[in-house]
Design a protein around this motif. Structure first.
Motif, mmCIF file in Angstrom:
data_model
loop_
_atom_site.group_PDB
_atom_site.id
_atom_site.type_symbol
_atom_site.label_atom_id
_atom_site.label_comp_id
_atom_site.label_asym_id
_atom_site.label_seq_id
_atom_site.Cartn_x
_atom_site.Cartn_y
_atom_site.Cartn_z
ATOM 1 N N SER A 89 0.828 -1.216 0.000
ATOM 2 C CA SER A 89 0.000 0.000 0.000
ATOM 3 C C SER A 89 0.859 1.262 0.000
ATOM 4 O O SER A 89 0.738 2.109 0.893
ATOM 5 C CB SER A 89 -0.938 0.012 1.210
ATOM 6 N N PRO A 90 1.734 1.420 -0.996
ATOM 7 C CA PRO A 90 2.683 2.538 -0.975
ATOM 8 C C PRO A 90 2.041 3.921 -1.024
ATOM 9 O O PRO A 90 2.682 4.895 -0.604
ATOM 10 C CB PRO A 90 3.550 2.293 -2.215
ATOM 11 N N ALA A 91 0.809 4.043 -1.471
ATOM 12 C CA ALA A 91 0.171 5.364 -1.528
ATOM 13 C C ALA A 91 0.047 5.984 -0.137
ATOM 14 O O ALA A 91 0.015 7.215 -0.003
ATOM 15 C CB ALA A 91 -1.195 5.244 -2.191
ATOM 16 N N ARG A 92 0.001 5.157 0.903
ATOM 17 C CA ARG A 92 -0.172 5.703 2.260
ATOM 18 C C ARG A 92 1.008 6.543 2.708
ATOM 19 O O ARG A 92 0.882 7.408 3.561
ATOM 20 C CB ARG A 92 -0.449 4.583 3.261
ATOM 21 N N PRO A 98 0.767 16.739 -2.298
ATOM 22 C CA PRO A 98 -0.033 17.097 -3.481
ATOM 23 C C PRO A 98 -0.128 15.896 -4.423
ATOM 24 O O PRO A 98 0.819 15.118 -4.549
ATOM 25 C CB PRO A 98 0.783 18.227 -4.114
ATOM 26 N N LYS A 99 -1.270 15.749 -5.092
ATOM 27 C CA LYS A 99 -1.537 14.560 -5.913
ATOM 28 C C LYS A 99 -0.448 14.310 -6.950
ATOM 29 O O LYS A 99 -0.021 13.167 -7.148
ATOM 30 C CB LYS A 99 -2.901 14.683 -6.582
ATOM 31 N N GLU A 100 0.013 15.379 -7.622
ATOM 32 C CA GLU A 100 1.013 15.164 -8.667
ATOM 33 C C GLU A 100 2.335 14.644 -8.091
ATOM 34 O O GLU A 100 3.013 13.824 -8.711
ATOM 35 C CB GLU A 100 1.243 16.435 -9.487
ATOM 36 N N VAL A 101 2.685 15.082 -6.878
ATOM 37 C CA VAL A 101 3.908 14.606 -6.212
ATOM 38 C C VAL A 101 3.719 13.156 -5.780
ATOM 39 O O VAL A 101 4.583 12.305 -5.999
ATOM 40 C CB VAL A 101 4.255 15.499 -5.003
ATOM 41 N N ALA A 102 2.574 12.880 -5.160
ATOM 42 C CA ALA A 102 2.294 11.520 -4.698
ATOM 43 C C ALA A 102 2.282 10.547 -5.866
ATOM 44 O O ALA A 102 2.892 9.470 -5.796
ATOM 45 C CB ALA A 102 0.957 11.487 -3.967
ATOM 46 N N ASP A 103 1.613 10.900 -6.946
ATOM 47 C CA ASP A 103 1.543 10.009 -8.113
ATOM 48 C C ASP A 103 2.929 9.729 -8.676
ATOM 49 O O ASP A 103 3.257 8.594 -9.026
ATOM 50 C CB ASP A 103 0.651 10.618 -9.196
ATOM 51 N N LEU A 104 3.750 10.762 -8.753
ATOM 52 C CA LEU A 104 5.097 10.601 -9.287
ATOM 53 C C LEU A 104 5.918 9.643 -8.434
ATOM 54 O O LEU A 104 6.506 8.684 -8.945
ATOM 55 C CB LEU A 104 5.796 11.962 -9.365
ATOM 56 N N LEU A 105 5.949 9.884 -7.130
ATOM 57 C CA LEU A 105 6.816 9.097 -6.266
ATOM 58 C C LEU A 105 6.290 7.692 -6.027
ATOM 59 O O LEU A 105 7.061 6.730 -6.007
ATOM 60 C CB LEU A 105 7.043 9.832 -4.954
ATOM 61 N N VAL A 106 4.986 7.543 -5.876
ATOM 62 C CA VAL A 106 4.419 6.201 -5.715
ATOM 63 C C VAL A 106 4.632 5.398 -6.995
ATOM 64 O O VAL A 106 4.975 4.214 -6.956
ATOM 65 C CB VAL A 106 2.928 6.278 -5.329
ATOM 66 N N GLY A 107 4.493 6.040 -8.129
ATOM 67 C CA GLY A 107 4.720 5.352 -9.401
ATOM 68 C C GLY A 107 6.160 4.954 -9.620
ATOM 69 O O GLY A 107 6.451 3.960 -10.298
ATOM 70 N N TRP A 108 7.065 5.692 -9.065
ATOM 71 C CA TRP A 108 8.496 5.418 -9.228
ATOM 72 C C TRP A 108 9.007 4.364 -8.252
ATOM 73 O O TRP A 108 9.984 3.672 -8.493
ATOM 74 C CB TRP A 108 9.247 6.735 -9.026
ATOM 75 N N MET A 109 8.298 4.229 -7.132
ATOM 76 C CA MET A 109 8.742 3.352 -6.051
ATOM 77 C C MET A 109 8.902 1.897 -6.488
ATOM 78 O O MET A 109 9.911 1.246 -6.198
ATOM 79 C CB MET A 109 7.724 3.440 -4.904
ATOM 80 N N GLY A 110 7.902 1.374 -7.210
ATOM 81 C CA GLY A 110 7.957 -0.019 -7.644
ATOM 82 C C GLY A 110 9.115 -0.302 -8.586
ATOM 83 O O GLY A 110 9.939 -1.191 -8.315
ATOM 84 N N PRO A 111 9.229 0.423 -9.709
ATOM 85 C CA PRO A 111 10.333 0.172 -10.636
ATOM 86 C C PRO A 111 11.715 0.348 -10.001
ATOM 87 O O PRO A 111 12.665 -0.335 -10.375
ATOM 88 C CB PRO A 111 10.106 1.217 -11.737
ATOM 89 N N PHE A 112 11.823 1.251 -9.031
ATOM 90 C CA PHE A 112 13.109 1.483 -8.371
ATOM 91 C C PHE A 112 13.541 0.277 -7.543
ATOM 92 O O PHE A 112 14.728 -0.070 -7.497
ATOM 93 C CB PHE A 112 13.011 2.724 -7.479
ATOM 94 N N HIS A 113 12.580 -0.380 -6.876
ATOM 95 C CA HIS A 113 12.904 -1.476 -5.964
ATOM 96 C C HIS A 113 12.784 -2.871 -6.579
ATOM 97 O O HIS A 113 13.490 -3.782 -6.167
ATOM 98 C CB HIS A 113 11.981 -1.421 -4.735
ATOM 99 N N GLU A 114 11.872 -3.034 -7.506
ATOM 100 C CA GLU A 114 11.527 -4.367 -7.991
ATOM 101 C C GLU A 114 12.727 -5.103 -8.575
ATOM 102 O O GLU A 114 13.483 -4.555 -9.380
ATOM 103 C CB GLU A 114 10.430 -4.262 -9.057
#
Length: 200
Positions: A89-92, A98-114
């Motif tokens: 649940s990385p969005a938490r 701000p939505k644009e910041v959250a979307d950017l970082l949550v979207g980047w989190m998976g590819p960075f770690h996977e």
């Protein structure tokens, strides 16, 4: 206590008063300070295992080279971290951004770690280290003493606390009232040896 005083006065204390109890209010302050420590992507993946059971602490002392601080300190905290927090649940972690910041970082989190298990472990340990230092400085700020410890059977202690398979063990930290002054500082390397400007 002033910040720089806490930094210079924090030492690894080996002897603690076994009868001293940290108030619930001060314990709360310690952990509220510890979770101010930074984490990559704001994952906050540290998990602080406070070992309150005296019998369990006795077992850990046997697994920790009979270090008295394991049983005698007011608090024994085992520093652990969830290496897979990035996919839980990385969005938490960015709910207040701000939505644009959250979307950017949550979207980047998976590819960075996977697929980068080494990175997941490294990030977990880095986060543990920053939280642990924050916890120890907070303790010193409350005029308490602390001792970070790695001299224990990591696998056996992990089993005692039922460490989940996707978590990693860090050091233990004992916190309480010291009863003996620490040894004199053994000596710091000079800045000329450890400070490098630009390149080696």
């Amino acid at each position: 206590m002033e910040l720089f005083d806490a930094i210079y006065q924090r030492r690894a204390i080996k002897a603690f008063d076994p009868d001293y109890t940290i108030s619930a209010e001060d314990e709360q302050k310690l952990f509220e300070a510890a979770i101010q420590a930074p984490t990559s992507f704001n994952i906050q993946h540290w998990r602080f295992v406070v070992v309150r059971d005296k019998a369990l602490r006795q077992e850990m002392r046997k697994l920790g080279n009979e270090q008295a601080q394991i049983t005698d300190a007011s608090l024994l905290v085992i520093m652990t971290a969830d290496m897979k927090a990035w996919e839980k649940s990385p969005a938490r972690y960015w709910a207040g951004a701000p939505k644009e910041v959250a979307d950017l970082l949550v979207g980047w989190m998976g590819p960075f770690h996977e697929g980068r298990e080494w990175l997941q472990r490294d990030e977990a340990q880095r986060s543990i280290g920053m939280a642990m230092q924050t916890l120890m400085l907070a303790a010193k700020g409350l005029e308490l003493d602390s001792c970070p410890m790695i001299g224990f059977d990591i696998e056996a202690v992990a089993k005692l606390i039922n460490l989940p398979t996707d978590h990693v063990m860090g050091p233990m930290v004992a916190i309480g009232k010291g009863t003996k002054a620490p040894w004199p500082k053994p000596g710091q390397l000079s800045l000329t040896e450890v400070l490098i400007n630009n390149t080696f």
